[in-house]
Design an enzyme around this catalytic site. Structure first.
Site, PDB file in Angstrom:
ATOM      1  N   TYR A 138     -45.710 -52.253 -37.826  1.00 36.42           N
ATOM      2  CA  TYR A 138     -46.836 -51.451 -37.358  1.00 36.42           C
ATOM      3  C   TYR A 138     -47.054 -50.242 -38.262  1.00 36.42           C
ATOM      4  O   TYR A 138     -46.955 -50.360 -39.477  1.00 36.42           O
ATOM      5  CB  TYR A 138     -46.632 -51.050 -35.885  1.00 36.42           C
ATOM      6  CG  TYR A 138     -46.441 -52.253 -35.001  1.00 36.42           C
ATOM      7  CD1 TYR A 138     -47.414 -53.248 -34.941  1.00 36.42           C
ATOM      8  CD2 TYR A 138     -45.290 -52.434 -34.257  1.00 36.42           C
ATOM      9  CE1 TYR A 138     -47.245 -54.368 -34.145  1.00 36.42           C
ATOM     10  CE2 TYR A 138     -45.116 -53.549 -33.452  1.00 36.42           C
ATOM     11  CZ  TYR A 138     -46.096 -54.510 -33.408  1.00 36.42           C
ATOM     12  OH  TYR A 138     -45.924 -55.611 -32.626  1.00 36.42           O
ATOM     13  N   LYS A 183     -45.379 -63.221 -32.582  1.00 39.70           N
ATOM     14  CA  LYS A 183     -46.630 -63.232 -33.361  1.00 39.70           C
ATOM     15  C   LYS A 183     -46.454 -63.965 -34.693  1.00 39.70           C
ATOM     16  O   LYS A 183     -47.415 -64.524 -35.235  1.00 39.70           O
ATOM     17  CB  LYS A 183     -47.100 -61.794 -33.605  1.00 39.70           C
ATOM     18  CG  LYS A 183     -47.543 -61.070 -32.327  1.00 39.70           C
ATOM     19  CD  LYS A 183     -47.768 -59.585 -32.580  1.00 39.70           C
ATOM     20  CE  LYS A 183     -48.248 -58.863 -31.331  1.00 39.70           C
ATOM     21  NZ  LYS A 183     -48.266 -57.396 -31.489  1.00 39.70           N
ATOM     22  N   VAL A 201     -41.187 -55.169 -28.849  1.00 38.91           N
ATOM     23  CA  VAL A 201     -40.809 -54.094 -27.934  1.00 38.91           C
ATOM     24  C   VAL A 201     -39.624 -54.460 -27.034  1.00 38.91           C
ATOM     25  O   VAL A 201     -39.148 -53.630 -26.273  1.00 38.91           O
ATOM     26  CB  VAL A 201     -41.993 -53.574 -27.079  1.00 38.91           C
ATOM     27  CG1 VAL A 201     -43.003 -52.815 -27.919  1.00 38.91           C
ATOM     28  CG2 VAL A 201     -42.662 -54.698 -26.304  1.00 38.91           C
ATOM     29  N   SER A 232     -43.223 -59.186 -29.591  1.00 39.98           N
ATOM     30  CA  SER A 232     -44.129 -59.355 -30.742  1.00 39.98           C
ATOM     31  C   SER A 232     -43.542 -60.165 -31.889  1.00 39.98           C
ATOM     32  O   SER A 232     -44.284 -60.515 -32.813  1.00 39.98           O
ATOM     33  CB  SER A 232     -44.567 -57.994 -31.267  1.00 39.98           C
ATOM     34  OG  SER A 232     -45.569 -57.486 -30.438  1.00 39.98           O
ATOM     35  N   TYR A 289     -50.752 -65.665 -24.500  1.00 47.19           N
ATOM     36  CA  TYR A 289     -50.122 -64.568 -25.254  1.00 47.19           C
ATOM     37  C   TYR A 289     -48.901 -64.008 -24.510  1.00 47.19           C
ATOM     38  O   TYR A 289     -47.829 -63.817 -25.091  1.00 47.19           O
ATOM     39  CB  TYR A 289     -51.166 -63.471 -25.511  1.00 47.19           C
ATOM     40  CG  TYR A 289     -50.582 -62.229 -26.146  1.00 47.19           C
ATOM     41  CD1 TYR A 289     -50.111 -62.252 -27.459  1.00 47.19           C
ATOM     42  CD2 TYR A 289     -50.483 -61.030 -25.436  1.00 47.19           C
ATOM     43  CE1 TYR A 289     -49.565 -61.107 -28.039  1.00 47.19           C
ATOM     44  CE2 TYR A 289     -49.939 -59.893 -26.008  1.00 47.19           C
ATOM     45  CZ  TYR A 289     -49.484 -59.940 -27.308  1.00 47.19           C
ATOM     46  OH  TYR A 289     -48.923 -58.821 -27.877  1.00 47.19           O
TER      47      TYR A 289
HETATM   48  N1  GLN Z   1     -46.229 -58.152 -25.207  1.00 45.49           N
HETATM   49  C1  GLN Z   1     -46.266 -56.875 -25.872  1.00 45.49           C
HETATM   50  C2  GLN Z   1     -47.630 -56.252 -25.771  1.00 45.49           C
HETATM   51  O1  GLN Z   1     -48.590 -56.917 -25.890  1.00 45.49           O
HETATM   52  C3  GLN Z   1     -45.829 -57.031 -27.283  1.00 45.49           C
HETATM   53  C4  GLN Z   1     -45.890 -55.744 -28.076  1.00 45.49           C
HETATM   54  C5  GLN Z   1     -44.784 -55.618 -29.087  1.00 45.49           C
HETATM   55  O2  GLN Z   1     -43.732 -56.255 -28.977  1.00 45.49           O
HETATM   56  N2  GLN Z   1     -44.966 -54.730 -30.017  1.00 45.49           N
HETATM   57  O3  GLN Z   1     -47.768 -55.076 -25.584  1.00 45.49           O
END
Ligand code: GLN
Length: 310
Positions: free
Chosen positions: A245, A71, A263, A68, A193
């Site tokens: 988050y 993002k 993650v 993430s 993505y």
């Molecule tokens: N690729 C992961 C997902 O979509 C990314 C989530 C994350 O890093 N928080 O679940």
């Protein structure tokens, strides 16, 4: 702020050694099976400054799955590409929900709360797939340019693994499409993505590549404008309120820096007008944030007085 870089190197190494035994306090993400193959004891941290100093400790040059953290880069690309139109399709409020929550999206008619939860990042991925002829390549090129490192790569094993286990993200994307908020075909959006999430980079590469956000949108190495000062401010604001988050409030309360977790166990924190910190340790807490990575940021922010709220 940081006056004595040699001293910082010693401090960083000491913080890292103190955290090293705590890897059992979190759990490595396994809903993407390839991520569970990573050694939970991996630990690294790097501080890069806008005046060209880089200090690292532990596995700070080992590439890991940025997940993430991607993002942040996607958001900058989309803002550059479609400007304020983006904010008609995604909001800028904290969600108060898990990063992959679906429940709010129906109440709010397919408009994601912010661009750094999964729904928002999928929306951004749609903007990129519909506005770039080869969005994955454009994304990888952007990462290589920002890190000044052409060795940055897409980990195909992680990509395939997430593609095979991406039903929840597919559900989010289809729900948004049902509300008319996604233009491209869903498989294309998901593929983009998962590709950006599967990019592998080290703490050092990530810290260097985000320096523009600490420097009003300008890459301090090349002086190239990566985004406007206004957009750098906006990204930092979103990272402050939503980047960790549903732990973003606590993170602001105790650490006080714009930050983004993934993650894969990485966390980046922007220190405006100073530099970027990146930490990596795969075991996560219940919010999906690295336990040790967050602790290390707390150590550094306190030691160096980095909070933006001082
Ligand atoms: N690729 C992961 C997902 O979509 C990314 C989530 C994350 O890093 N928080 O679940």
């Amino acid at each position: 702020m940081i006056k004595d870089i040699d001293n910082l190197k010693v401090k960083l190494a000491a913080f890292l050694e103190a955290q090293r035994p705590l890897y059992t306090q979190g759990k490595v993400a396994d809903y993407i099976p390839a991520l569970a193959e990573v050694c939970p004891k991996s630990i690294g941290a790097c501080v890069a400054t806008i005046n060209g100093k880089v200090v690292g400790a532990g596995d700070y040059q080992v590439p890991f799955s940025i997940q993430s953290i991607s993002k942040v880069f996607g958001l900058v690309m989309a803002m550059n590409r479609i400007g304020d139109d983006l904010w008609q399709r995604v909001s800028m409020e904290p969600s108060g929900q898990a990063f992959n929550s679906i429940i709010q999206l129906e109440w709010e008619k397919g408009v994601p709360r912010n661009p750094v939860i999964n729904a928002g990042a999928l929306l951004v991925a749609d903007v990129l797939t519909s506005h770039f002829s080869a969005s994955k390549l454009a994304f990888l090129s952007f990462m290589r340019k920002l890190s000044h490192d052409d060795s940055v790569y897409i980990d195909c094993h992680v990509y395939e693994s997430e593609l095979a286990h991406g039903n929840r993200n597919a559900a989010l994307a289809y729900l948004m499409k049902s509300f008319g908020n996604i233009e491209s075909e869903i498989p294309e959006v998901l593929s983009h993505y998962f590709t950006q999430c599967a990019i592998a980079m080290s703490c050092e590469q990530l810290a260097n590549s985000l320096l523009f956000l600490a420097n009003k949108g300008i890459d301090p190495v090349t002086n190239e404008v990566i985004c406007s000062p206004k957009d750098a401010h906006r990204v930092n604001a979103i990272l402050s309120t939503s980047g960790m988050y549903d732990q973003s409030g606590e993170f602001a309360f105790s650490i006080g820096l714009p930050a983004k977790s993934g993650v894969g166990g990485g966390v980046i924190a922007i220190v405006p007008n100073y530099g970027v910190i990146c930490t990596w340790s795969p075991p996560l807490n219940s919010f999906g944030n690295s336990v040790i990575g967050t602790n290390l940021l707390a150590n550094l922010a306190e030691e160096l007085g980095l909070s933006i709220y001082h």
